[in-house]
Design a protein around this motif. Structure first.
Motif, PDB file in Angstrom:
ATOM      1  N   MET A   1       0.934  -1.310   0.038  1.00  0.00           N
ATOM      2  CA  MET A   1      -0.101  -0.097   0.083  1.00  0.00           C
ATOM      3  C   MET A   1       1.000   1.177  -0.054  1.00  0.00           C
ATOM      4  SD  MET A   1      -3.189   0.881   0.151  1.00  0.00           S
ATOM      5  CE  MET A   1      -4.264  -0.197   0.628  1.00  0.00           C
ATOM      6  N   VAL A   2       2.022   1.395   0.885  1.00  0.00           N
ATOM      7  CA  VAL A   2       2.740   2.256   0.749  1.00  0.00           C
ATOM      8  C   VAL A   2       3.308   2.395  -0.604  1.00  0.00           C
ATOM      9  CG1 VAL A   2       5.131   3.340   1.504  1.00  0.00           C
ATOM     10  CG2 VAL A   2       3.567   2.191   3.138  1.00  0.00           C
ATOM     11  N   ALA A   3       4.064   1.373  -1.321  1.00  0.00           N
ATOM     12  CA  ALA A   3       4.314   1.598  -2.674  1.00  0.00           C
ATOM     13  C   ALA A   3       3.417   1.870  -3.716  1.00  0.00           C
ATOM     14  CB  ALA A   3       5.070   0.128  -2.923  1.00  0.00           C
ATOM     15  N   LYS A   4       2.111   1.529  -3.538  1.00  0.00           N
ATOM     16  CA  LYS A   4       1.001   2.223  -4.422  1.00  0.00           C
ATOM     17  C   LYS A   4       0.897   3.440  -4.249  1.00  0.00           C
ATOM     18  CE  LYS A   4      -3.587   0.860  -5.586  1.00  0.00           C
ATOM     19  NZ  LYS A   4      -4.316   2.116  -5.299  1.00  0.00           N
ATOM     20  N   THR A   5       0.676   3.791  -2.916  1.00  0.00           N
ATOM     21  CA  THR A   5       0.546   5.538  -2.813  1.00  0.00           C
ATOM     22  C   THR A   5       1.581   6.297  -2.856  1.00  0.00           C
ATOM     23  OG1 THR A   5       0.500   4.974  -0.314  1.00  0.00           O
ATOM     24  CG2 THR A   5      -1.800   4.567  -1.296  1.00  0.00           C
TER      25      THR A   5
ATOM     26  N   GLY B   1       8.907   0.011  -0.513  1.00  0.00           N
ATOM     27  CA  GLY B   1       7.802   0.471   0.456  1.00  0.00           C
ATOM     28  C   GLY B   1       8.040   0.141   1.693  1.00  0.00           C
ATOM     29  N   GLY B   2       8.493  -0.708   2.259  1.00  0.00           N
ATOM     30  CA  GLY B   2       8.862  -1.023   3.532  1.00  0.00           C
ATOM     31  C   GLY B   2       9.965   0.094   4.109  1.00  0.00           C
ATOM     32  N   ASP B   3      11.008   0.425   3.226  1.00  0.00           N
ATOM     33  CA  ASP B   3      12.178   1.292   3.483  1.00  0.00           C
ATOM     34  C   ASP B   3      11.574   2.513   3.592  1.00  0.00           C
ATOM     35  OD1 ASP B   3      13.993  -0.730   3.389  1.00  0.00           O
ATOM     36  OD2 ASP B   3      14.573  -0.252   1.200  1.00  0.00           O
ATOM     37  N   ALA B   4      10.703   2.974   2.732  1.00  0.00           N
ATOM     38  CA  ALA B   4      10.032   4.277   3.097  1.00  0.00           C
ATOM     39  C   ALA B   4       9.094   4.388   4.420  1.00  0.00           C
ATOM     40  CB  ALA B   4       8.968   4.540   1.906  1.00  0.00           C
ATOM     41  N   TYR B   5       8.482   3.522   4.674  1.00  0.00           N
ATOM     42  CA  TYR B   5       8.124   3.367   6.202  1.00  0.00           C
ATOM     43  C   TYR B   5       9.047   3.418   7.228  1.00  0.00           C
ATOM     44  CZ  TYR B   5       5.769   1.450  10.152  1.00  0.00           C
ATOM     45  OH  TYR B   5       5.390   1.237  11.671  1.00  0.00           O
ATOM     46  N   ARG B   6      10.099   2.624   7.061  1.00  0.00           N
ATOM     47  CA  ARG B   6      10.866   2.701   8.178  1.00  0.00           C
ATOM     48  C   ARG B   6      11.740   4.112   8.220  1.00  0.00           C
ATOM     49  NH1 ARG B   6      11.159  -2.893   6.865  1.00  0.00           N
ATOM     50  NH2 ARG B   6      12.112  -2.383   5.028  1.00  0.00           N
ATOM     51  N   SER B   7      11.996   4.824   7.110  1.00  0.00           N
ATOM     52  CA  SER B   7      12.608   6.010   7.069  1.00  0.00           C
ATOM     53  C   SER B   7      11.847   7.207   7.600  1.00  0.00           C
ATOM     54  CB  SER B   7      13.339   6.214   5.867  1.00  0.00           C
ATOM     55  OG  SER B   7      12.425   6.430   4.721  1.00  0.00           O
ATOM     56  N   ASN B   8      10.461   6.933   7.214  1.00  0.00           N
ATOM     57  CA  ASN B   8       9.537   8.078   7.504  1.00  0.00           C
ATOM     58  C   ASN B   8       8.181   7.640   7.820  1.00  0.00           C
ATOM     59  OD1 ASN B   8       8.069  10.717   7.708  1.00  0.00           O
ATOM     60  ND2 ASN B   8       9.473  11.641   6.137  1.00  0.00           N
ATOM     61  N   PRO B   9       7.908   7.067   8.755  1.00  0.00           N
ATOM     62  CA  PRO B   9       6.554   6.671   9.176  1.00  0.00           C
ATOM     63  C   PRO B   9       5.326   7.366   9.185  1.00  0.00           C
ATOM     64  CG  PRO B   9       8.264   6.059  10.890  1.00  0.00           C
ATOM     65  CD  PRO B   9       8.943   7.064   9.813  1.00  0.00           C
TER      66      PRO B   9
ATOM     67  N   GLN C   1       5.102   9.998   7.215  1.00  0.00           N
ATOM     68  CA  GLN C   1       4.978  10.423   5.829  1.00  0.00           C
ATOM     69  C   GLN C   1       4.092   9.192   4.852  1.00  0.00           C
ATOM     70  OE1 GLN C   1       8.193  11.062   2.817  1.00  0.00           O
ATOM     71  NE2 GLN C   1       7.074  12.769   2.665  1.00  0.00           N
ATOM     72  N   SER C   2       4.692   8.049   5.012  1.00  0.00           N
ATOM     73  CA  SER C   2       4.003   6.861   4.589  1.00  0.00           C
ATOM     74  C   SER C   2       2.414   6.726   5.178  1.00  0.00           C
ATOM     75  CB  SER C   2       5.005   5.672   4.847  1.00  0.00           C
ATOM     76  OG  SER C   2       6.111   5.694   4.436  1.00  0.00           O
ATOM     77  N   ALA C   3       2.311   6.874   6.473  1.00  0.00           N
ATOM     78  CA  ALA C   3       1.118   6.646   7.087  1.00  0.00           C
ATOM     79  C   ALA C   3       0.082   7.800   6.563  1.00  0.00           C
ATOM     80  CB  ALA C   3       1.159   6.900   8.628  1.00  0.00           C
TER      81      ALA C   3
ATOM     82  N   LEU D   1      -0.898   4.903  11.084  1.00  0.00           N
ATOM     83  CA  LEU D   1       0.238   4.661  11.919  1.00  0.00           C
ATOM     84  C   LEU D   1       0.166   3.654  12.890  1.00  0.00           C
ATOM     85  CD1 LEU D   1       3.056   5.408  11.838  1.00  0.00           C
ATOM     86  CD2 LEU D   1       2.681   7.373  13.632  1.00  0.00           C
ATOM     87  N   ALA D   2      -0.903   3.789  13.560  1.00  0.00           N
ATOM     88  CA  ALA D   2      -1.255   2.988  14.666  1.00  0.00           C
ATOM     89  C   ALA D   2      -1.134   1.453  14.074  1.00  0.00           C
ATOM     90  CB  ALA D   2      -2.315   3.059  15.358  1.00  0.00           C
ATOM     91  N   GLN D   3      -2.080   1.386  13.089  1.00  0.00           N
ATOM     92  CA  GLN D   3      -2.176   0.064  12.236  1.00  0.00           C
ATOM     93  C   GLN D   3      -0.983  -0.371  11.648  1.00  0.00           C
ATOM     94  OE1 GLN D   3      -5.545   0.219   9.660  1.00  0.00           O
ATOM     95  NE2 GLN D   3      -6.939   1.339  10.925  1.00  0.00           N
ATOM     96  N   MET D   4      -0.035   0.308  11.109  1.00  0.00           N
ATOM     97  CA  MET D   4       1.138  -0.019  10.618  1.00  0.00           C
ATOM     98  C   MET D   4       2.194  -0.366  11.619  1.00  0.00           C
ATOM     99  SD  MET D   4       1.156   3.095   7.964  1.00  0.00           S
ATOM    100  CE  MET D   4       2.573   2.802   6.847  1.00  0.00           C
ATOM    101  N   GLU D   5       1.938   0.057  12.838  1.00  0.00           N
ATOM    102  CA  GLU D   5       2.727  -0.503  13.900  1.00  0.00           C
ATOM    103  C   GLU D   5       2.544  -1.736  14.383  1.00  0.00           C
ATOM    104  OE1 GLU D   5       2.560   3.005  16.414  1.00  0.00           O
ATOM    105  OE2 GLU D   5       4.355   4.078  15.427  1.00  0.00           O
ATOM    106  N   GLY D   6       1.379  -2.115  14.105  1.00  0.00           N
ATOM    107  CA  GLY D   6       0.641  -3.474  14.625  1.00  0.00           C
ATOM    108  C   GLY D   6       1.111  -4.610  14.031  1.00  0.00           C
ATOM    109  N   SER D   7       2.218  -4.759  13.022  1.00  0.00           N
ATOM    110  CA  SER D   7       2.670  -5.737  12.432  1.00  0.00           C
ATOM    111  C   SER D   7       4.146  -5.424  12.480  1.00  0.00           C
ATOM    112  CB  SER D   7       2.025  -6.039  11.182  1.00  0.00           C
ATOM    113  OG  SER D   7       2.102  -4.891  10.117  1.00  0.00           O
ATOM    114  N   LYS D   8       4.882  -6.586  12.138  1.00  0.00           N
ATOM    115  CA  LYS D   8       6.544  -6.857  11.835  1.00  0.00           C
ATOM    116  C   LYS D   8       6.608  -6.641  10.420  1.00  0.00           C
ATOM    117  CE  LYS D   8      10.344  -9.202  13.443  1.00  0.00           C
ATOM    118  NZ  LYS D   8      10.915 -10.472  13.941  1.00  0.00           N
ATOM    119  N   TRP D   9       7.258  -5.522   9.941  1.00  0.00           N
ATOM    120  CA  TRP D   9       7.712  -5.577   8.564  1.00  0.00           C
ATOM    121  C   TRP D   9       9.040  -5.861   8.187  1.00  0.00           C
ATOM    122  CZ3 TRP D   9       5.508  -0.900   5.405  1.00  0.00           C
ATOM    123  CH2 TRP D   9       4.014  -0.495   5.928  1.00  0.00           C
TER     124      TRP D   9
END
Length: 346
Positions: A51-55, A249-257, A259-261, A276-284
């Protein structure tokens, strides 16, 4: 002499035709790189690396800008995605690992090429605030909804089994959108489901147990990416590029949660804080973690995730969700990390 010339000419024409047909066949069947100009992607509306990569335009960079169309198709669960894979309507599909097991056990010619995320608090058993349910024993006699053959279903069944109440509750097979409607009508008091549906239930409910807790007990679940082998055999570079998108997409989230959220939130119609809360609810997982012995492993050296899938398949058979359990060796082959390794060379 004239007759011989005519015969020779005909033979030459026939030989040329045979060569052209042979070359055309080689071009259509062999793994000759980027032969497709369109990829069909089945995805879930969940806040993950895809979803991060798509958006955030990552897919555009690798595909659209190169003249390759990305057609994204939403599926509410892996059940419908598997039907689309079987018919050839989609090339890639995101689903829970349980549906990946079902696809493989039923003979779909697919392979697992990426683990999106290991599920944690993003998936849970929610109970209504006015249901008087505060512990497992309170579920006796209650109706619990979940999408059957999903990771939620698997975690729920194991939770009920461990608590010894699997025969004292009524389970209902519902799609996520139907769960929300049934919850609001008061038809159900409990439901095991995933975000963003889970978030809607928790506006008037609490978590009894999450998939993070179930994973700590040994019941690991994950969202995975499957690809049709007919597509991957023909387009290995495209598969590697697709995985590269997920990785970025995973790298983008880790570097800027944040913005990705924000990007994901707009797509899902929720707030950035909720996303952001939902994204933090799993292990990427990073590509390096994917290739570790704990997860996918490397070609010729299968990781522990193949054993997790085999154990899950054994359980699904006891629940009559599948008829045939592939062997451990077959699961080792089902998980293919070659495209991930190829993507790291790009």
């Amino acid at each position: 002499m004239k007759m011989k010339k005519k015969i020779t000419k005909r033979i030459l024409i026939l030989i040329i035709a045979v060569i052209m047909i042979t070359l055309a066949g080689c071009q259509s069947k062999g793994p000759v790189g980027k032969t497709s100009t369109k990829i069909n992607v089945g995805y879930l509306r969940v806040p993950n690396d895809e979803m991060v990569a798509k958006t955030t335009g990552i897919f555009d960079k690798y595909f659209t800008e190169k003249g390759i169309e990305c057609n994204f198709i939403v599926f509410d669960s892996g059940v419908d995605a598997n039907k689309a894979l079987a018919s050839g309507d989609i090339d890639f599909a995101t689903m829970g690992d349980t549906n990946g097991i079902i696809a493989f056990s039923r003979g779909l010619d697919v392979e697992l090429v990426w683990i999106h995320e290991v599920l944690g608090k993003i998936e849970a058993l929610a109970v209504k605030n006015d249901s008087n349910i505060s512990r497992a024993a309170d579920l006796k006699g209650k109706v619990i909804a979940t999408p059957f053959a999903s990771t939620s279903h698997y975690s729920l069944l194991n939770y009920l089994k461990d608590e010894g109440i699997q025969d004292e509750v009524q389970l209902m097979d519902m799609q996520t959108s139907d769960i929300v409607a049934a919850w609001e009508r008061g038809d159900i008091q409990a439901a095991y489901t995933w975000q963003p549906t889970l978030g809607q239930l928790l506006k008037n409910g609490t978590v009894l147990v999450s998939s993070e807790e179930m994973a700590n007990k040994g019941y690991v679940t994950a969202n995975v990416c499957l690809v049709r082998k007919a597509f991957s055999d023909q387009n290995p570079e495209l598969v590697a590029d697709f995985i590269k998108c997920l990785s970025e997409g995973g790298d983008a989230y880790r570097s800027n949660p944040q913005q990705s959220a924000a990007a994901v939130a707009k797509e899902l119609g929720i707030s950035t804080e909720e996303a952001l809360a939902q994204m933090e609810g799993s292990k990427w997982l990073t590509p390096e973690a994917e290739l570790s012995s704990e997860y996918m492993g490397t070609p010729g050296s299968p990781g522990a995730f193949a054993k997790i899938m085999k154990d899950t398949a054994d359980f699904l058979q006891t629940q009559k969700s599948i008829d045939v359990v592939p062997s451990q060796g077959e699961f080792d082959q089902f998980i293919n990390s070659e495209y991930l390794e190829l993507s790291l060379k790009k």
